[in-house]
Scaffold this active site. Structure first.
Site, short mmCIF file in Angstrom:
data_model
loop_
_atom_site.label_atom_id
_atom_site.label_comp_id
_atom_site.label_asym_id
_atom_site.label_seq_id
_atom_site.Cartn_x
_atom_site.Cartn_y
_atom_site.Cartn_z
N ASN A 10 55.55 -5.82 -31.28
CA ASN A 10 55.65 -6.28 -29.89
C ASN A 10 57.14 -6.45 -29.57
O ASN A 10 57.76 -7.43 -29.97
CB ASN A 10 54.90 -7.60 -29.76
CG ASN A 10 54.91 -8.14 -28.34
OD1 ASN A 10 55.59 -7.60 -27.47
ND2 ASN A 10 54.18 -9.21 -28.12
N ARG A 94 52.47 -2.86 -28.82
CA ARG A 94 52.04 -3.49 -27.58
C ARG A 94 52.91 -2.95 -26.45
O ARG A 94 54.14 -3.04 -26.52
CB ARG A 94 52.21 -5.01 -27.67
CG ARG A 94 51.82 -5.65 -26.38
CD ARG A 94 52.34 -7.04 -26.26
NE ARG A 94 51.96 -7.57 -24.96
CZ ARG A 94 52.64 -8.51 -24.32
NH1 ARG A 94 53.71 -9.03 -24.86
NH2 ARG A 94 52.23 -8.93 -23.16
N HIS A 183 48.03 -9.09 -19.69
CA HIS A 183 47.27 -9.82 -20.73
C HIS A 183 45.93 -9.13 -21.00
O HIS A 183 45.00 -9.76 -21.48
CB HIS A 183 46.95 -11.27 -20.32
CG HIS A 183 48.13 -12.16 -20.14
ND1 HIS A 183 48.22 -13.06 -19.11
CD2 HIS A 183 49.26 -12.31 -20.88
CE1 HIS A 183 49.37 -13.73 -19.20
NE2 HIS A 183 50.01 -13.29 -20.27
N ARG A 244 57.00 -19.24 -13.74
CA ARG A 244 56.72 -18.34 -12.60
C ARG A 244 55.91 -19.07 -11.54
O ARG A 244 55.00 -19.84 -11.87
CB ARG A 244 55.94 -17.11 -13.05
CG ARG A 244 56.69 -16.19 -13.99
CD ARG A 244 55.91 -14.90 -14.17
NE ARG A 244 56.39 -14.13 -15.31
CZ ARG A 244 55.66 -13.85 -16.37
NH1 ARG A 244 54.40 -14.25 -16.46
NH2 ARG A 244 56.17 -13.15 -17.36
N GLY A 335 48.05 -20.54 -25.58
CA GLY A 335 48.66 -21.82 -25.96
C GLY A 335 48.06 -23.06 -25.32
O GLY A 335 47.63 -23.99 -26.01
N GLU A 388 45.85 -11.12 -30.01
CA GLU A 388 46.26 -9.83 -29.47
C GLU A 388 46.66 -8.85 -30.57
O GLU A 388 46.39 -7.66 -30.49
CB GLU A 388 47.41 -10.02 -28.47
CG GLU A 388 46.91 -10.62 -27.16
CD GLU A 388 48.00 -11.18 -26.28
OE1 GLU A 388 48.48 -12.30 -26.58
OE2 GLU A 388 48.40 -10.52 -25.32
P1 ADP Z 1 53.27 -17.11 -24.38
O1 ADP Z 1 52.60 -16.22 -25.42
O2 ADP Z 1 52.97 -16.71 -22.97
O3 ADP Z 1 54.71 -17.41 -24.64
P2 ADP Z 1 51.55 -19.18 -25.52
O4 ADP Z 1 50.20 -18.64 -25.34
O5 ADP Z 1 52.14 -19.20 -26.88
O6 ADP Z 1 52.56 -18.52 -24.48
O7 ADP Z 1 51.55 -20.67 -24.93
C1 ADP Z 1 52.69 -21.45 -24.97
C2 ADP Z 1 52.42 -22.76 -24.26
O8 ADP Z 1 51.29 -23.41 -24.85
C3 ADP Z 1 53.56 -23.74 -24.43
O9 ADP Z 1 54.49 -23.59 -23.39
C4 ADP Z 1 52.87 -25.07 -24.31
O10 ADP Z 1 52.95 -25.47 -22.96
C5 ADP Z 1 51.42 -24.80 -24.62
N1 ADP Z 1 50.97 -25.56 -25.81
C6 ADP Z 1 51.11 -25.24 -27.11
N2 ADP Z 1 50.60 -26.21 -27.91
C7 ADP Z 1 50.10 -27.17 -27.07
C8 ADP Z 1 49.45 -28.43 -27.25
N3 ADP Z 1 49.19 -28.92 -28.46
N4 ADP Z 1 49.10 -29.13 -26.15
C9 ADP Z 1 49.38 -28.65 -24.92
N5 ADP Z 1 49.98 -27.49 -24.68
C10 ADP Z 1 50.35 -26.76 -25.72
#
Ligand code: ADP
Length: 400
Positions: A10, A94, A183, A244, A335, A388
């Protein structure tokens, strides 16, 4: 089932994430990340399964150099996981934007590369980086088959009424201005998994997937096909995200250009990088862990931000329930979706009309597949961790 190792790559503009996955066991054999490629202080993190994670700070002038280091780490005598590059049977890339050229994953050929290049206009930040990753792998592993798995492909089944904007039609004809959505690999993986979990046929279900990460999007999957999704021509549309803005009145752009004496480009940068929950919280944080803490401490900025975020998700769920004339399963992933019972509760608090009854005990779980509604709930709500990389490895093997 084939038994090969697939290297999933990726590539971002200055980063490269990788996983080596065995196609038979579907186990991750090693994974890691190269950061600050082409910038001072480049570093590679490498973690073999069951082994020690190492961080190496070393110059990487470009992506070819980064991939050379990754391949070196994977075949290293001491910390490596394969004896030679011959033990890597395929590479899965990806790719962000396949435009209308790609409705599914594809093996990479010279013709395919040309067709991906044609989509560069649509994703000027992402696609060129993806292409650099492909050419670097081609240089170092010329005989290894490679596949491209597009973020947009799963959404290509959307009907015209969902993907057209209310703009002069010739903009679509001339420039392909339309909704594409992103996504897709995650929405496809999670919705298919949801059907397995509830023990029903994918083709018989109406599913809404809420992919809530730093980038966030919702999709409507009816009878195994995507029928709508919240991101658009670019990933800027839809939900309020980490940084965003998501949906706004387009007239705001001109209004702010005049008020702030800024160019369109500068305001676009604000919409992409300084808005979302970060901007709404008064530049406090884009991370939901920080926001949740502040919310609990009674901070008004965190309360307005999280309420606006959850409200927008609930609004899309309502829209997609209408689009599909019902919904059987709602999934939370990524996340925030996987790790924040707090946000899941806030979103579901709007969904009483679907007969949703949360199971508080199940909802405290994080990062695992779990049904978070009671057996009597009118609509099932699931947490389904996305994967993914595994989806890309599977697609790659299926194409060989
Ligand atoms: P991306 O792949 O788009 O960078 P992710 O799917 O990894 O994003 O998600 C990242 C986000 O998940 C972080 O910015 C955070 O806000 C949220 N996150 C991660 N762990 C936790 C948690 N334990 N509680 C709440 N939010 C969380």
């Amino acid at each position: 089932m084939k038994d090969i190792n697939v290297l999933v790559i990726n590539c971002g503009s200055s980063s490269l994430k990788f996983q080596l996955i065995n196609s038979k066991s579907e186990a991750v054999i090693a994974k890691g990340l190269c950061e600050r490629i082409g910038i001072e202080g480049s570093q590679m993190t490498y973690a073999p399964a069951g082994g020690e994670k190492t961080e190496t700070v070393t110059p990487m002038k470009d992506h070819t150099e980064a991939i050379r280091l990754v391949l070196g780490a994977l075949t290293d005598k001491e910390n490596g996981v394969v004896n030679s590059l011959d033990e890597i049977g395929a590479v899965g890339h990806r790719l962000v934007h396949g435009g209308e050229n790609f409705a599914s994953s594809t093996l990479i050929t010279d013709e395919v590369l040309k067709a991906i290049e044609e989509c560069n206009d649509l994703a000027p930040l992402h696609n060129p980086a993806n292409l650099i990753g492909i050419s670097a792998c081609k240089e170092l592993m010329p005989n290894t088959p490679m596949a491209g798995v597009f973020d947009t492909a799963f959404h290509q089944t959307m009907p015209e009424e969902a993907y057209l904007y209310g703009l002069p039609y010739h903009y679509y004809e001339d420039y392909k201005v339309r909704r594409y959505g992103f996504h897709g690999t995650s929405h496809s993986y999670v919705s298919a998994r949801a059907a397995d979990i509830v023990g029903k046929k994918y083709e018989d279900l109406k599913i809404i997937v809420c992919h809530l990460g730093n980038g966030a999007s919702v999709s409507a999957v009816k009878n195994g096909k995507c029928v709508d999704t919240s991101m658009g021509l670019t990933p800027l549309e839809g939900l309020i995200m980490g940084t965003r803005s998501g949906d706004i009145d387009p007239a705001i752009i001109e209004f702010l250009c005049n008020k702030e004496n800024k160019s369109v480009q500068e305001i676009m940068s604000v919409l992409n990088k300084k808005s979302g929950v970060f901007g709404l919280s008064g530049d406090f944080s884009s991370d939901f862990r920080d926001l949740e803490k502040a919310y609990r401490a009674g901070e008004a900025f965190a309360q307005r931000t999280m309420k606006a975020f959850a409200y927008r998700v609930a609004k899309y769920i309502g829209a997609y329930t209408a689009a599909m004339n019902g919904v059987d399963v709602i999934c939370f992933t990524a996340g925030i979706g996987e790790n924040s019972p707090f946000i899941r509760t806030m979103v579901c608090s709007y969904l009483g009309y679907l007969g949703i009854e949360l199971d508080e005990e199940a909802n405290v779980k994080r990062g695992e597949e779990v049904e978070i509604t009671t057996p009597g709930s009118g609509t099932k709500v699931l947490v389904v961790p996305t994967n993914e990389e595994l989806a890309i490895a599977r697609e790659t093997v299926a194409l060989l």
